[in-house]
Every structure is written in C-alpha cells, then in structure tokens.
Design an enzyme around this catalytic site. Structure first.
Site, short mmCIF file in Angstrom:
data_model
loop_
_atom_site.label_atom_id
_atom_site.label_comp_id
_atom_site.label_asym_id
_atom_site.label_seq_id
_atom_site.Cartn_x
_atom_site.Cartn_y
_atom_site.Cartn_z
N CYS A 1 0.94 0.54 -4.98
CA CYS A 1 1.34 -0.18 -3.78
C CYS A 1 1.30 -1.69 -4.01
O CYS A 1 0.22 -2.28 -4.17
CB CYS A 1 0.43 0.19 -2.61
SG CYS A 1 0.89 -0.60 -1.06
N CYS B 1 -0.35 5.65 6.25
CA CYS B 1 0.33 4.36 6.16
C CYS B 1 0.93 4.02 7.52
O CYS B 1 2.15 3.87 7.69
CB CYS B 1 1.41 4.41 5.08
SG CYS B 1 2.03 2.80 4.56
N GLU C 1 13.71 18.62 13.71
CA GLU C 1 14.10 17.27 13.33
C GLU C 1 14.78 16.53 14.47
O GLU C 1 14.59 15.33 14.66
CB GLU C 1 15.03 17.31 12.10
CG GLU C 1 14.34 17.76 10.82
CD GLU C 1 13.21 16.83 10.41
OE1 GLU C 1 13.20 15.65 10.83
OE2 GLU C 1 12.32 17.28 9.67
N CYS D 1 -5.73 2.53 3.95
CA CYS D 1 -5.35 2.33 2.54
C CYS D 1 -6.29 3.04 1.59
O CYS D 1 -5.88 3.49 0.51
CB CYS D 1 -5.30 0.83 2.23
SG CYS D 1 -3.98 -0.05 3.11
N CYS E 1 -5.06 6.46 0.79
CA CYS E 1 -3.67 6.60 0.35
C CYS E 1 -3.60 7.14 -1.08
O CYS E 1 -4.22 6.57 -1.98
CB CYS E 1 -2.96 5.25 0.44
SG CYS E 1 -1.24 5.32 -0.12
#
Length: 542
Positions: free
Chosen positions: A299, A283, A127, A290, A293
């Site tokens: 959305c 995205c 991270e 799209c 997705c």
C-alpha cells in the site's frame, strides 16, 4: 560529509530497496521512457501518414494513440510493474478472504447452485440491490425476493405492481423495474439463458452496466474480468496512491486497467468479491483498519503516511529512502493536484480524492392525507399512482401538487388537486400538519403535509389511477419511504425531528405538538367545551 542516518528496520523493512535495485529501477525507467517516446514518435508518424493519405486504413490507431497518451501522463509509481507484486497481492487478498469473508445469503445461494442460469440470476439480483445500498439493508429484501421469485421465469411472470411493492423502501426504484425487464428479455428472447460474458451481459440486458456485467460474469461464470465499484475504487486508490479525481475519465480508465491486471484468473469471482469485501470492512472511508489489511505491505498510501510522520517528527535530517511519484515532466495525472495538499489528520483517507458534487436542487410539494374515517369496513385513505417514468415511477403516493417554497396559494392548489380525485371537498377542513424533508439522489424535496378527514360512510367515487386503502394495506403497498414519513405526521406519532434517518426529516408545528400534562389541565380548565378542528382531526387519525 554528513553521516548516514541509521535505518529504522521495523518501519521501513518493506519499503526500503537496495541501492542496486534502485539503480536498476532507474535504468529500467529510463529505458521505458525512451521506448515510450519512440513509440509516441511512431504513432505520430503513422497519424501524419494517415492524414496525408486518407485511403490508408487507420483502424485501431485512435485507440493506440489514447493508450500512448495515458501511459505518457502516468508515473510508474501508480502501477503494478512486475508479476511478482501482482502474485503477492492476489494470494494475500484471497487468503484473507477465505478466512474473513462474511456469510451472506447471495454468496451461499451462488456457491450452492449448480444451474448456471439460476446462479447468474442469484448474483444479478444481489448486485442490483447492493447498488447505492448497504449490505445490512439488502439482506432482508434479498431473502424475501428470492423466496417470492426463485427463478428468472418467476420474476418475468410477475406484475410491475408486485415488484414495486416488494422493492418499496429500498430506494432507487428504477432498479427493480429494470431487473424485471431484464428477466423478461432473458426468458422471452434468449431462451432462458443468461449471457455468459461481461460484454454480452452489458450489451443485451437493460440496466446492466459495466460493473454489474463484470460481477455476474466473474462470480457466476468464472470469466477473468475485473470489476470496479466504490469499494474497489477506494482500495486501488490507496494501494497505488492515486489522488486524482476517480470520477475523471483518465483515472477511471486506469482503475479498470488495474482491476483487470490484478484479477486472479483461477478464482476471478472470489477475487472480485474479496476486493469489495476489503473496501467494505477494512479499507473503509473513515478510520480504516490498516493493521488488519492483508495487502498493507503493497500500500503506497500507508507508505506515504509513514514517510509524512517521519518528516513531521523532525528526528531525521533529509528525506527517508522511500519511493515517491516522480513524473518525467509536468504534473502526474494520477496524483492529487497541488491545490490539495496532504492532510496529516486523514492519513490513508487522503485517498481517494472526494469528487465535488453539485448540491441537490430543492423542490417543494403540498401533499394531503385524505381519509374516510368511518368508511364501511374501516377507515380508508386515498392513494394515487405516479407516472410510469421519472422519479418514483409507478409507485403510489398521497395526492400532491408542486408549489413554491414561499407557500403562497399552496392551500388552494392542493384543494383543487384533491377535488380532481375525490370531487367537492370542504375547504375549511384542510389542515396543515407539518413538513417532511426527504433527499433523493439529486432532489431535496420538502413536503408540506396536510390532512383532511371526510364525514359520512358513503364511499367517494374513485377514478382510474387512484385507490382507497386501509391503514394496514398502506403499510404493505408500493409506497416510498417518504410517504411513510408523511403518514407518520398525519398520525401524530412523530412529535419532533426524526433523527434516525439522515435522508429524511419530519417536523410538526409547535402549535400542534402534544402539550405537557400541566398544560392539558390548564387548557381543560379555561376551555372545557372547546375542541378545535385540528384536535378533532388528530383524534380521528389516531
């Protein structure tokens, strides 16, 4: 009476709602606004009472007032208002993630590690490295890091020089230093046990902010806490059509609230990684996919695109029956401001709004590659260490001095700096070679690159904070990418502008570029016995 326009079922099946449902929603909205107004009145009364009687305790009142203000300034259009919608979002996203997730080394290590502290360390390292850095770049660094320091104890016992050396080229170098500081704190003060919650991780470990703490707590320890990084910001802003500046306090609070509401309590780590994966692979900032997705039915940005397309086609009179943001009064605090109209060419990429950034301040530095070409054991170059704080803290670089962009007196100032490290030097041999422009997060730094080759084989005295390295040692030392660019200019291996990097540019004066074969023949004919200091310097460097 105007006839009702036929419904386009293939386009609006998901978005259209029965009139009864719309009516019920409006009634619920009225009740919610009435309740919010009543609650705001009670909070105002409580505040007035508290001010009238200071002895009355008001713990938590400020927080409740902040929540009331936030709710009053946000339209329900931007929220998830029922559990069914949240459940669909979770299930759709996790099902997609289980099938499409990328095979990454930190995921494999975390999934296969039974020891919680080692698992948390594996997540922690990944991270930190992934902050402001692309996955493709991090993979090799992460693999080398975990091979060299597989446990917190191994990292805690390493030297800062070793950490900087392995981190070299990854950028944002304070991350590596703070990661080691955190490892030492866990080993020396916490008995080798990584804190188990996001709150304690953020409070106890240096360099661990809200996002990193949430990622470690959810992935390594299974805490149901949401996370918000750049990818999640983009996903949430599009799913709920949030067009206001995501860096503002109000929008940031709303995004964290949404992330916490959506996180799956049974699989919090997978859910958070799935949300980030969606933003990174589907995205995306430009040209989002799209059609691929898993949550496109939820959305609002996609719904807005389809509505705008219908309106633009002018094939339908009136407005399509699609829910829009309709704040009670005034401007919704989560919508884009009126000064930023919808851009038909961007589609869903109208969200999120790009925050205005200040241009980086510009600085100029004169820097010199000082080399002993005929030193015993091979040619050596001088490096000096930067201070332990500030930009590129603790890294090694060629001797340099900050100068004015005009270039006045930089030759003299650089020579004085060189002499402070290496003693008396021949001023006439200090040659300007080119320049490197490198942009850090907040500084655009132009390096005016010089070169100076010393005669003889006698080693020059080396003061504290400096060292002479071979070229091979230089390439593995704790030096920044900018220094490697500077060295390329010295070596003459970069004949023009470096187009492979958006953050660095390397240029060499036209007078120093390698001439064409025909020009070389002419030069050798007219000047057969002349060899300039500059060409001799290039020959020595190569």
């Amino acid at each position: 009476m105007t006839p009702r326009v036929p419904r386009l079922s293939s386009l609006w099946a998901i978005m259209k709602k029965p009139r009864a449902a719309v009516g019920r929603r409006a009634a619920v909205g009225r009740r919610c606004r009435k309740q919010a107004s009543s609650q705001a009145g009670r909070e105002k009364h409580a505040l007035n009472s508290s001010q009238a009687n200071p002895s009355v305790p008001d713990a938590g009142l400020a927080k409740r007032q902040e929540e009331v203000v936030l709710q009053a300034s946000v339209s329900p259009y931007h929220l998830f208002r029922d559990t069914a919608e949240v459940t669909v979002f979770r299930e759709s996203l996790l099902s997609w993630y289980d099938q499409e997730k990328r095979d990454l080394p930190w995921r494999r290590r975390a999934e296969g590690e039974m020891d919680l502290n080692r698992r948390a360390y594996a997540v922690w390292v990944s991270e930190v490295m992934l902050q402001q850095t692309q996955v493709a770049t991090v993979i090799n660094y992460y693999t080398r890091w975990m091979q060299k320091w597989p446990t917190l104890q191994d990292l805690a016992s390493a030297s800062l020089e070793e950490v900087n050396q392995l981190w070299a080229g990854l950028g944002y170098y304070s991350r590596g230093r703070r990661l080691q500081e955190g490892a030492r704190k866990v080993v020396e003060e916490l008995g080798g046990h990584v804190p188990r919650t996001a709150e304690t991780l953020q409070r106890l470990l240096p360099g661990v902010g809200r996002y990193t703490a949430g990622a470690i707590a959810s992935i390594a320890f299974g805490q149901a806490t949401g996370v918000v990084d750049g990818n999640v910001v983009r996903v949430l802003c599009r799913v709920r059509a949030i067009g206001a500046d995501p860096s503002s306090t109000l929008v940031s609070q709303q995004l964290w609230s949404l992330a916490q509401q959506l996180v799956d309590p049974a699989r919090p780590g997978d859910f958070n990684q799935a949300a980030m994966e969606l933003g990174a692979t589907v995205c995306t900032p430009q040209r989002p996919l799209c059609s691929q997705c898993p949550v496109q039915s939820l959305c609002r940005a996609r719904q807005r695109v389809e509505r705008e397309q219908l309106l633009a086609s002018q094939s339908l009179p009136g407005s399509p029956d699609v829910e829009e943001c309709a704040p009670n009064t005034g401007q919704c605090q989560l919508c884009a401001p009126p000064t930023e109209p919808w851009d038909q060419t961007l589609g869903v990429a109208n969200f999120p709004r790009k925050a205005s950034r200040r241009p980086p301040r510009e600085e100029c530095s004169a820097i010199c590659v000082l080399e002993q070409p005929r030193a015993r054991g091979g040619a050596r170059i001088l490096l000096v260490q930067r201070p332990n704080s500030g930009l590129l803290a603790g890294l090694w670089e060629f001797p340099s001095v900050t100068v004015e962009p005009s270039g006045q007196c930089q030759h003299k100032a650089l020579l004085q700096e060189l002499q402070s490290w290496a003693g008396p030097l021949p001023a006439t041999r200090l040659q300007h070679l080119g320049q490197v422009v490198h942009t850090f997060s907040h500084i655009k730094l132009t390096y005016q690159v010089y070169g100076l080759a010393l005669e003889g084989q006698t080693p020059v005295t080396t003061p504290s904070g400096a060292r002479w390295l071979t070229r091979e040692e230089f390439h593995t030392a704790a030096v920044s990418t900018a220094m490697k660019k500077v060295f390329r200019v010295y070596e003459g291996q970069q004949p023009g502008t470096c187009k492979s990097s958006k953050r660095s540019q390397v240029s060499i004066p036209a007078s120093r570029k390698k001439p064409s074969p025909g020009q070389q023949i002419l030069d050798s004919f007219f000047r057969p016995h002349i060899r300039s200091d500059a060409s001799r310097l290039n020959g020595t460097a190569q």
